[in-house]
Enzyme design. Sequence first.
Site, PDB file in Angstrom:
ATOM      1  N   GLU A  97      15.604 -30.076 -28.634  1.00 18.33           N
ATOM      2  CA  GLU A  97      16.776 -29.231 -28.819  1.00 18.33           C
ATOM      3  C   GLU A  97      17.282 -29.293 -30.256  1.00 18.33           C
ATOM      4  O   GLU A  97      17.169 -30.319 -30.926  1.00 18.33           O
ATOM      5  CB  GLU A  97      17.894 -29.664 -27.862  1.00 18.33           C
ATOM      6  CG  GLU A  97      17.526 -29.433 -26.402  1.00 18.33           C
ATOM      7  CD  GLU A  97      18.604 -29.866 -25.417  1.00 18.33           C
ATOM      8  OE1 GLU A  97      18.563 -29.389 -24.275  1.00 18.33           O
ATOM      9  OE2 GLU A  97      19.473 -30.681 -25.786  1.00 18.33           O
ATOM     10  N   GLY A 172      16.424 -38.210 -31.128  1.00 15.41           N
ATOM     11  CA  GLY A 172      15.571 -39.157 -31.820  1.00 15.41           C
ATOM     12  C   GLY A 172      16.258 -39.912 -32.945  1.00 15.41           C
ATOM     13  O   GLY A 172      17.342 -39.561 -33.398  1.00 15.41           O
ATOM     14  N   SER A 226      25.267 -44.389 -37.749  1.00 15.92           N
ATOM     15  CA  SER A 226      25.931 -44.389 -36.448  1.00 15.92           C
ATOM     16  C   SER A 226      26.373 -45.821 -36.156  1.00 15.92           C
ATOM     17  O   SER A 226      25.577 -46.655 -35.742  1.00 15.92           O
ATOM     18  CB  SER A 226      24.954 -43.876 -35.374  1.00 15.92           C
ATOM     19  OG  SER A 226      25.588 -43.760 -34.130  1.00 15.92           O
ATOM     20  N   CYS A 345      27.836 -34.086 -29.674  1.00 15.07           N
ATOM     21  CA  CYS A 345      27.274 -35.386 -30.023  1.00 15.07           C
ATOM     22  C   CYS A 345      26.989 -36.211 -28.772  1.00 15.07           C
ATOM     23  O   CYS A 345      27.851 -36.382 -27.915  1.00 15.07           O
ATOM     24  CB  CYS A 345      28.256 -36.130 -30.928  1.00 15.07           C
ATOM     25  SG  CYS A 345      27.732 -37.783 -31.372  1.00 15.07           S
TER      26      CYS A 345
END
Length: 372
Positions: A97, A172, A226, A345
């Site tokens: 996606e 990923g 992150s 997210c």
Amino acid sequence: MDVLHDDTPDLRSLPQERLASLIAGLGEKPFRARQVYRWLHLRGAASLEEMTDVPRALRERLAEGTRLTTLERATEQRSADGTIKWTWRTRDGKLVESVYLPETDRKTLCVSTQVGCAVGCTFCMTGTMGLARNLEPGEIVDQVHRANRRLIELGEGEGPRPLTNLVFMGMGEPLANYRSLKVALDLLLSEDGPNFSHRHVTVSTSGLVPVMRRLGEETQVKLAVSLNATTDAQRDAIMPINRRYPLAELLRACREFPMKQGRRITFEYVMLGGVNDAPEDAERLARLLRGIPAKVNLIPYNENPGLGFAAPAPGAVERFRDLLVARNVTAVVRKNRGTDIAAACGQLAAEGGPGDPRRRAAAALTGTPAAG
């Protein structure tokens, strides 16, 4: 976990110099290689037949000895806020996606680099898929080409490149597929291709420390980390990669990351209700980022069925931001986009579904019983 056991060169995946070498090996002049390259990466040609100013004889020889990655659009979902999520089907039937995020001053595509993800963040739907395989360079860049072409069809911009910004924050861990990522970046940044600006391309990582420095040394793109926690115990529970590269090691890599003057590292902080959204977390976060040119993106958690986490209480995100700002940390609340089409997210998951280990982890952190 590289893709298809097929030695046939993929034209879309070849670095510019290798494409030039291949075409020179067919006895063609250098300008032919540039023609083909521009068809592949500026115009996003879906087939050799589209390359109308390339001699038919050359196209036929290329068709005999190479292949051309072109993703098939499997689904398209449009959000009330203008966000578009595309699911693409690869040559071997895998689904990935990417998400289009329109704003007044920019048009951004969130790009995937793997089919699934092996990092296993407990709050992320992509993590429930596991890792099926890495994407090839051509499969990464073709998300951009297919999106550009579709946006032109939809009247969302003029060709050949309506998109202005790229964020590698889709399915990923980009740095776990660094070989393909680096080739894809070179193709997307090339003057004969889409010619994106380094300043408009951001690569996100969950904290793959050994590859971070390499990214900084070999590219000039922007880095996003992150982070999502302020203690090792907290981060171990929601991001298993922290057990390999704990906070001190990760933040040391951030301090040492090669950057042009004036650049900042973006720290993504997904706010999980009752887990990492307390005032003490804001205070610890400000201390952790001391000495790092940083911007913090606070992301209210987008609830995913079955994962067991909750969004922060009303006002918690704003209070958290204010505490950071009061401690001289640049912090913004990122607006959730595309939640109605599961494009926000942590919501991308073209295959698979919630797994029990993630529900148990959420229950342990929040003190609620695990379902099932």
